[in-house]
Design a protein around this motif. Structure first.
Motif, PDB file in Angstrom:
ATOM      1  N   GLN A 185     -11.838  11.215   0.934  1.00 36.02           N
ATOM      2  CA  GLN A 185     -12.831  10.873  -0.087  1.00 36.02           C
ATOM      3  C   GLN A 185     -14.260  11.241   0.322  1.00 36.02           C
ATOM      4  O   GLN A 185     -15.168  11.166  -0.488  1.00 36.02           O
ATOM      5  CB  GLN A 185     -12.770   9.372  -0.387  1.00 36.02           C
ATOM      6  CG  GLN A 185     -11.469   8.933  -1.039  1.00 36.02           C
ATOM      7  CD  GLN A 185     -11.443   7.432  -1.322  1.00 36.02           C
ATOM      8  OE1 GLN A 185     -12.317   6.689  -0.891  1.00 36.02           O
ATOM      9  NE2 GLN A 185     -10.439   6.992  -2.056  1.00 36.02           N
ATOM     10  N   ARG A 240       0.846  -1.210   0.000  1.00 35.70           N
ATOM     11  CA  ARG A 240       0.000   0.000   0.000  1.00 35.70           C
ATOM     12  C   ARG A 240       0.876   1.253   0.000  1.00 35.70           C
ATOM     13  O   ARG A 240       0.578   2.235  -0.687  1.00 35.70           O
ATOM     14  CB  ARG A 240      -0.938  -0.014   1.214  1.00 35.70           C
ATOM     15  CG  ARG A 240      -2.061  -1.029   1.097  1.00 35.70           C
ATOM     16  CD  ARG A 240      -3.037  -0.975   2.266  1.00 35.70           C
ATOM     17  NE  ARG A 240      -4.219  -1.775   1.966  1.00 35.70           N
ATOM     18  CZ  ARG A 240      -4.387  -3.052   2.328  1.00 35.70           C
ATOM     19  NH1 ARG A 240      -3.447  -3.655   3.029  1.00 35.70           N
ATOM     20  NH2 ARG A 240      -5.485  -3.720   1.988  1.00 35.70           N
ATOM     21  N   TYR A 268      -6.486   1.344  -6.991  1.00 28.04           N
ATOM     22  CA  TYR A 268      -6.146   1.188  -5.577  1.00 28.04           C
ATOM     23  C   TYR A 268      -7.366   1.134  -4.672  1.00 28.04           C
ATOM     24  O   TYR A 268      -7.283   0.633  -3.545  1.00 28.04           O
ATOM     25  CB  TYR A 268      -5.250   2.364  -5.166  1.00 28.04           C
ATOM     26  CG  TYR A 268      -4.693   2.297  -3.767  1.00 28.04           C
ATOM     27  CD1 TYR A 268      -3.662   1.412  -3.436  1.00 28.04           C
ATOM     28  CD2 TYR A 268      -5.182   3.132  -2.765  1.00 28.04           C
ATOM     29  CE1 TYR A 268      -3.144   1.365  -2.155  1.00 28.04           C
ATOM     30  CE2 TYR A 268      -4.670   3.093  -1.472  1.00 28.04           C
ATOM     31  CZ  TYR A 268      -3.647   2.205  -1.175  1.00 28.04           C
ATOM     32  OH  TYR A 268      -3.135   2.154   0.091  1.00 28.04           O
ATOM     33  N   GLN A 269      -8.507   1.613  -5.164  1.00 29.04           N
ATOM     34  CA  GLN A 269      -9.670   1.782  -4.289  1.00 29.04           C
ATOM     35  C   GLN A 269     -10.057   0.486  -3.571  1.00 29.04           C
ATOM     36  O   GLN A 269     -10.214   0.462  -2.344  1.00 29.04           O
ATOM     37  CB  GLN A 269     -10.867   2.311  -5.100  1.00 29.04           C
ATOM     38  CG  GLN A 269     -12.085   2.649  -4.246  1.00 29.04           C
ATOM     39  CD  GLN A 269     -11.834   3.801  -3.279  1.00 29.04           C
ATOM     40  OE1 GLN A 269     -11.058   4.705  -3.575  1.00 29.04           O
ATOM     41  NE2 GLN A 269     -12.487   3.760  -2.120  1.00 29.04           N
ATOM     42  N   TYR A 270     -10.184  -0.586  -4.322  1.00 35.34           N
ATOM     43  CA  TYR A 270     -10.591  -1.848  -3.701  1.00 35.34           C
ATOM     44  C   TYR A 270      -9.417  -2.494  -2.960  1.00 35.34           C
ATOM     45  O   TYR A 270      -9.518  -2.832  -1.779  1.00 35.34           O
ATOM     46  CB  TYR A 270     -11.131  -2.817  -4.754  1.00 35.34           C
ATOM     47  CG  TYR A 270     -11.445  -4.188  -4.186  1.00 35.34           C
ATOM     48  CD1 TYR A 270     -12.603  -4.418  -3.455  1.00 35.34           C
ATOM     49  CD2 TYR A 270     -10.565  -5.261  -4.373  1.00 35.34           C
ATOM     50  CE1 TYR A 270     -12.888  -5.673  -2.907  1.00 35.34           C
ATOM     51  CE2 TYR A 270     -10.835  -6.520  -3.839  1.00 35.34           C
ATOM     52  CZ  TYR A 270     -12.001  -6.718  -3.114  1.00 35.34           C
ATOM     53  OH  TYR A 270     -12.262  -7.956  -2.571  1.00 35.34           O
ATOM     54  N   LYS A 280      -5.068   5.477  -8.628  1.00 36.79           N
ATOM     55  CA  LYS A 280      -6.054   5.669  -7.553  1.00 36.79           C
ATOM     56  C   LYS A 280      -7.291   4.813  -7.779  1.00 36.79           C
ATOM     57  O   LYS A 280      -7.834   4.230  -6.830  1.00 36.79           O
ATOM     58  CB  LYS A 280      -6.439   7.147  -7.472  1.00 36.79           C
ATOM     59  CG  LYS A 280      -5.385   8.033  -6.843  1.00 36.79           C
ATOM     60  CD  LYS A 280      -5.870   9.475  -6.746  1.00 36.79           C
ATOM     61  CE  LYS A 280      -4.855  10.363  -6.050  1.00 36.79           C
ATOM     62  NZ  LYS A 280      -5.309  11.772  -5.969  1.00 36.79           N
ATOM     63  N   ASP A 281      -7.740   4.739  -9.021  1.00 36.44           N
ATOM     64  CA  ASP A 281      -8.921   3.937  -9.327  1.00 36.44           C
ATOM     65  C   ASP A 281      -8.653   2.457  -9.049  1.00 36.44           C
ATOM     66  O   ASP A 281      -9.497   1.749  -8.498  1.00 36.44           O
ATOM     67  CB  ASP A 281      -9.341   4.133 -10.784  1.00 36.44           C
ATOM     68  CG  ASP A 281      -9.887   5.531 -11.046  1.00 36.44           C
ATOM     69  OD1 ASP A 281     -10.237   6.229 -10.069  1.00 36.44           O
ATOM     70  OD2 ASP A 281      -9.949   5.938 -12.226  1.00 36.44           O
ATOM     71  N   LYS A 311      -4.339   9.172 -11.470  1.00 37.37           N
ATOM     72  CA  LYS A 311      -5.765   8.843 -11.330  1.00 37.37           C
ATOM     73  C   LYS A 311      -6.014   7.366 -11.646  1.00 37.37           C
ATOM     74  O   LYS A 311      -6.817   6.699 -10.992  1.00 37.37           O
ATOM     75  CB  LYS A 311      -6.581   9.729 -12.277  1.00 37.37           C
ATOM     76  CG  LYS A 311      -8.076   9.417 -12.348  1.00 37.37           C
ATOM     77  CD  LYS A 311      -8.794   9.760 -11.052  1.00 37.37           C
ATOM     78  CE  LYS A 311     -10.295   9.848 -11.227  1.00 37.37           C
ATOM     79  NZ  LYS A 311     -10.905   8.651 -11.821  1.00 37.37           N
ATOM     80  N   ILE A 350      -7.866   0.482  -0.253  1.00 39.24           N
ATOM     81  CA  ILE A 350      -8.709   1.185   0.725  1.00 39.24           C
ATOM     82  C   ILE A 350      -9.839   0.301   1.250  1.00 39.24           C
ATOM     83  O   ILE A 350     -10.015   0.148   2.459  1.00 39.24           O
ATOM     84  CB  ILE A 350      -9.266   2.486   0.114  1.00 39.24           C
ATOM     85  CG1 ILE A 350      -8.097   3.452  -0.159  1.00 39.24           C
ATOM     86  CG2 ILE A 350     -10.304   3.123   1.029  1.00 39.24           C
ATOM     87  CD1 ILE A 350      -8.496   4.758  -0.790  1.00 39.24           C
ATOM     88  N   GLU A 351     -10.603  -0.296   0.348  1.00 34.93           N
ATOM     89  CA  GLU A 351     -11.772  -1.051   0.801  1.00 34.93           C
ATOM     90  C   GLU A 351     -11.387  -2.303   1.584  1.00 34.93           C
ATOM     91  O   GLU A 351     -12.080  -2.678   2.534  1.00 34.93           O
ATOM     92  CB  GLU A 351     -12.650  -1.446  -0.406  1.00 34.93           C
ATOM     93  CG  GLU A 351     -13.115  -0.279  -1.255  1.00 34.93           C
ATOM     94  CD  GLU A 351     -14.047   0.675  -0.518  1.00 34.93           C
ATOM     95  OE1 GLU A 351     -14.278   0.473   0.678  1.00 34.93           O
ATOM     96  OE2 GLU A 351     -14.551   1.622  -1.149  1.00 34.93           O
ATOM     97  N   THR A 354      -4.825   4.609   5.713  1.00 36.25           N
ATOM     98  CA  THR A 354      -6.086   4.283   5.052  1.00 36.25           C
ATOM     99  C   THR A 354      -7.232   5.136   5.592  1.00 36.25           C
ATOM    100  O   THR A 354      -8.069   5.634   4.827  1.00 36.25           O
ATOM    101  CB  THR A 354      -6.410   2.786   5.227  1.00 36.25           C
ATOM    102  OG1 THR A 354      -5.357   2.010   4.653  1.00 36.25           O
ATOM    103  CG2 THR A 354      -7.721   2.432   4.546  1.00 36.25           C
ATOM    104  N   ARG A 360      -9.536   7.609   3.446  1.00 38.85           N
ATOM    105  CA  ARG A 360     -11.005   7.539   3.461  1.00 38.85           C
ATOM    106  C   ARG A 360     -11.610   8.894   3.804  1.00 38.85           C
ATOM    107  O   ARG A 360     -12.615   9.309   3.204  1.00 38.85           O
ATOM    108  CB  ARG A 360     -11.467   6.485   4.473  1.00 38.85           C
ATOM    109  CG  ARG A 360     -11.229   5.052   4.037  1.00 38.85           C
ATOM    110  CD  ARG A 360     -11.582   4.059   5.136  1.00 38.85           C
ATOM    111  NE  ARG A 360     -11.264   2.692   4.741  1.00 38.85           N
ATOM    112  CZ  ARG A 360     -11.261   1.647   5.575  1.00 38.85           C
ATOM    113  NH1 ARG A 360     -11.592   1.828   6.851  1.00 38.85           N
ATOM    114  NH2 ARG A 360     -10.964   0.434   5.132  1.00 38.85           N
TER     115      ARG A 360
END
Length: 945
Positions: A631, A570, A596-598, A593-594, A590, A601-602, A624, A628
């Motif tokens: 966002q 991460r 990386y989201q799942y 980041k897209d 970007k 972060i998730e 994290t 969050r």
């Protein structure tokens, strides 16, 4: 996009390996392709393999298409041997089978078990494996063997080379060999007769070359992992013994290690350690030489001697475990951390006295003191093991930390080390420090380096060239003692070994790997500038994690380590996003980041267990939470604040939802309910997962009879336990609130409750999602309520949920004595109640919060008061449920608890200290996990005076 040859490989390999374990996207190739070294190559394809057949398929396919491959286990390698710009094969954590011999004299291991896991398996037999690298908690067996890693105590007598029994191997042509099986050896002899004949001729030629033979004997009297293990050519006559010992330290350049069988060594439990402070480096090194010679003459027993120079001591002097007086030392003070082990306490006293007598002639600045206290010496060794990452943490942000690894003949240790210090001064590395395994003449030196400036790279090169000639030529030492050659020292092997030895190493490489496809550029590399290419930078991203040096110590503790990303990975991705943004490449940033989201972060549990394994306490979970929070929209913040300000109504809604789900479950039955909710989740994973372990809604009743007592306790039932009750299949009859009240009344307490209880919350449900304002609101409200009811902290406060307790401790500004169930039971209930342990087997789960509060051992103590048979799963840390995350991302919970069912086999009852954790634990184990208070209530009665 992959180029045509890699695309063709990809199209073929997906026919044999699940597509989900084959990665070509930029996020995963970068994240999975990063190791602990200061080099970076980004693989075209990363494949997580689960078994040897998959590895064999990849090797055969890559060989037929002339594509290079690199094998990797944990990636704690420091010299660039676990990276690739082609195909990277990662042994997944499923590569973890083992077999212990009936007398525990040897153990067979697949490559993805960590050294710590293996020693845990052997502990019951008072055995361990020989290698003991500082990274043993994270380093995997495949890497330990492939690098011939040693460590603090094993020296050269108990390393992988010396304790090897047999191996299962896969070669560059796809052939397999089990050196512990006669049938396999005979089959290999038939299919690879010319190979074995060549290997035998290499051995004969080396033995007949008196000068080369003498050099090999001399150089392997000290630690040496520079180049191949040429000692195999003179130590053995049997071709298979030569072969398997050449594999040790070969760094994946000769074959893949499918399995290794080690002879085990005794793990003596009686130990004593002393941290001794000498007036200067010369005095400390002279003491080491005397200790080594006395040990070799069997006059003393000393198992480890670790040196730390003044710069090393300075990097750790602020650690609470270190004595305060260290800060007052002058710049010359040098420390030795000495350990001796014995078969009995009486013998231990004899050994420590012998060491103290031997050291009397040396100038020390503090009295010599050996401690037998486990907690005390464990802290010393933990600090020593974390010295390298700790040094990295104090570097200037953006620079890289370099660790080199040399060994000197013991007779010239003092002279050579002083010269090394002078080289640092000459080249302007004033921050450099020296530490390491002094008893073996093995030192690590660490300094920080800026790889973004060509002048700085030139300075680094100048230093390294002088170090090479000092160590390898002048003092005839080893340029790599235990970290492996990698890319770091490949350019200097001939300087250390000479022409004849280097030519023999090339012959070995060509024999095993004719096409040069296995980990090219590692060990054998004719590029004289190889050590200066593909250098890794560590750009700033967030001060929470900027001190990370990507060592990987954190990875075994992470609940998502097999599912998505680890803390190290991460951080790698966040650094790349920050780098791209700093150069104006917002489009690619970007894209990261897209992606990386799942993964980033998730599926981060934000449990922060990574910080407990990190020597400098880097908390990727906090990163994290920060991301969050970034966002969250203003609308989201408003909703969170509304919920916080109407919390009682929110809990009513939760209870209604749970009651409704339970009603539907009763009507439909379990199979239909599971099918229906799965269908809903297939449509949207924002719909929480339902399982039979889902609790039924509950409420609490504060109207019960109790007596006024001088013994008062404030009970704060968490919002979880005020809304979530037992599950539909639980055999317990009472809710946790009722059980806790019954237990406290039995112990003679008068129970007090804070005002406006239905609206109180510690704030954790908000903070974990990044709603910091709402979290602060709830935390402040609770603090004021508890301060009032506890009479300004006079009465102890009990919370029935460990994570909530920790959140309160972190957030509150006033002095309130807050307890969670474990510590409250040990401190208070053991005085008030009589415990009678049951014989039924139980299992316990220590939550992340409890671990971070230092309660793991205390929970074990409490459990043993309640049962004579306590099962604690060795490979279960964080449960991965992460508050309510387990409802929406149940795959995280499932992955984190993948070993739970097998490791709790035989348990009849199961206990923890957090409702949400218990939901996930019950789901994955098949047991009914409940609060430890249920068990305490069952096994106790009021003490009779």
């Amino acid at each position: 996009m992959l180029d045509s040859k890699y695309q063709k490989f990809h199209d073929e390999i997906v026919k044999k390996i699940e597509r989900e374990r084959i990665f070509t996207d930029k996020l995963h190739t970068l994240a999975y392709g990063t190791d602990a070294s200061f080099y970076r190559l980004i693989p075209k394809i990363v494949i997580k393999t689960d078994n040897a057949k998959e590895v064999q398929d990849i090797i055969e396919l890559s060989n037929s298409m002339n594509l290079s491959i690199t094998f990797r286990a944990a990636g704690t390698s420091l010299s660039g041997q676990a990276i690739s710009d082609s195909i990277l094969i990662i042994t997944s954590r499923k590569f973890s089978d083992f077999k212990i011999s009936p007398d525990a004299s040897f153990i067979s291991l697949q490559p993805a078990l960590t050294g710590a896991q293996v020693n845990g398996l052997l502990a019951r037999y008072s055995k361990k494996i020989g290698p003991d690298p500082a990274s043993i908690n994270a380093a995997m067996i495949g890497g330990i063997a492939a690098n011939n890693a040693s460590g603090m105590c094993c020296g050269i007598s108990q390393n992988s080379y010396k304790t090897l029994k047999s191996m299962k191997l896969i070669f560059a042509d796809g052939a397999k060999l089990d050196t512990g099986c006669n049938e396999s050896k005979e089959a290999f002899r038939k299919s690879h007769g010319e190979f074995l004949k060549s290997l035998k001729s290499f051995s004969d030629d080396t033995k007949n070359n008196e000068e080369l033979k003498a050099k090999i004997e001399r150089k392997f009297k000290i630690k040496n992992t520079c180049g191949y293990s040429l000692n195999a050519l003179i130590d053995f006559s049997d071709e298979f013994e030569i072969l398997e010992h050449l594999i040790i330290g070969s760094e994946g350049t000769l074959a893949f290690i499918e399995e290794i069988t080690y002879y085990t060594v005794e793990d003596l439990k009686d130990k004593a350690s002393s941290l001794i402070y000498f007036k200067d480096m010369n005095e400390a090194c002279s003491a080491v030489t005397k200790l080594k010679l006395a040990k070799d003459a069997n006059k003393i027993t000393v198992d480890a001697v670790e040196l730390m120079d003044r710069a090393g001591l300075k990097s750790i002097e602020n650690d609470p475990a270190m004595p305060a007086f260290i800060k007052d030392f002058d710049e010359n003070i040098t420390a030795l951390l000495i350990e001796t082990r014995a078969i009995s306490d009486k013998q231990l006293d004899i050994q420590t006295a012998q060491i103290e007598e031997l050291l009397k002639e040396f100038s020390v600045v503090r009295d010599i003191y050996f401690t037998k206290d486990v907690a005390e010496y464990t802290l010393y060794w933990k600090i020593r093991k974390g010295l390298f990452p700790a040094v990295g943490a104090v570097r200037v942000t953006g620079t890289t930390v370099i660790i080199e690894d040399v060994a000197y003949p013991i007779e010239c240790l003092a002279e050579a080390t002083l010269e090394l210090q002078e080289l640092f001064k000459k080249h302007g590395y004033s921050e450099a420090l020296i530490f390491g395994h002094a008893l073996e003449g093995n030192f690590h030196f660490v300094f920080t380096q800026d790889f973004s400036d060509p002048k700085e790279i030139k300075r680094y090169d100048d230093l390294m060239n002088e170090v090479v000639h000092s160590v390898a030529v002048k003092y005839q030492g080893s340029l790599k003692a235990e970290h492996g050659t990698g890319r770091n020292m490949a350019a200097f092997i001939e300087i250390e070994w000479g022409y004849d030895a280097y030519i023999m190493m090339k012959k070995i490489k060509s024999l095993f790997d004719p096409k040069g496809l296995l980990n090219p550029g590692v060990i054998i590399n004719d590029d004289a500038q190889a050590h200066l290419k593909n250098l890794k930078t560590l750009p700033a991203t967030n001060e929470i994690v900027d001190k990370c040096i990507e060592c990987g110590f954190c990875e075994p503790t992470c609940p998502s380590n097999e599912l998505t990303l680890t803390p190290r990975q991460r951080i790698v991705i966040n650094r790349e996003i920050s780098r791209l943004e700093s150069i104006g490449n917002k489009k690619e940033a970007k894209e990261y980041k897209d992606l990386y989201q799942y993964d980033g972060i998730e599926t981060c549990a934000t449990c922060s267990l990574c910080s407990t394994a990190c020597p400098v306490k880097i908390d990727t979970g906090s990163l994290t939470k920060h991301l969050r929070a970034e966002q969250i929209s203003n609308t989201g913040k408003s909703i969170a604040n509304f919920v916080a300000n109407n919390f009682s109504a929110t809990l009513k809604g939760v209870r209604f939802g749970l009651h409704s789900a339970n009603f539907i479950h009763k009507v439909l039955g379990t199979p239909s309910m599971e099918t229906m909710t799965k269908t809903f989740r297939d449509f949207s994973n924002s719909i929480p997962k339902w399982s039979v372990t889902m609790p039924i809604g509950t409420n609490i009743d504060l109207n019960f009879e109790q007596k006024v007592s001088d013994k008062k306790v404030v009970y704060f039932p968490s919002c979880l336990n005020r809304s979530m009750g037992l599950n539909a299949v639980s055999k317990e009859e009472k809710q946790l609130f009722e059980t806790t009240v019954e237990l406290l009344l039995k112990a003679g307490y008068q129970i007090l409750f804070p005002e406006n209880l239905s609206n109180l919350c510690c704030g954790m449900p908000f903070s974990s999602k990044g709603f910091n304002e709402a979290a602060h609101t709830k935390s402040s409200q609770l603090e004021q309520a508890l301060l009032k009811v506890s009479n300004s902290g006079e009465y102890p406060v009990l919370c029935d949920t460990s994570p909530c307790t920790k959140k309160m401790m972190e957030s509150f500004t006033k002095k309130i004595n807050i307890y969670e169930p474990i510590e409250f039971a040990l401190e208070f209930l053991t005085k008030d109640l009589e415990f009678t342990a049951i014989d039924e087997a139980i299992t316990i789960h220590t939550t992340c919060s409890s671990r971070k509060m230092g309660l793991e051992d205390k929970f074990k103590t409490l459990a043993t008061l309640c049962s004579t048979n306590v099962i604690i799963p060795a490979d279960v840390k964080c449960c991965g449920f992460a508050g309510d995350r387990g409802f929406n991302f149940p795959e995280l919970n499932k992955s984190a608890l993948r070993h739970l069912k097998e490791q709790t086999a035989g348990a009849k009852m199961a206990f923890s200290t957090s409702k949400t954790c218990e939901i996930g634990l019950s789901e994955e184990s098949g047991l009914d996990y409940n609060s430890i208070f249920y068990l305490i209530n069952k096994v106790t009665k009021t003490k009779t005076l």
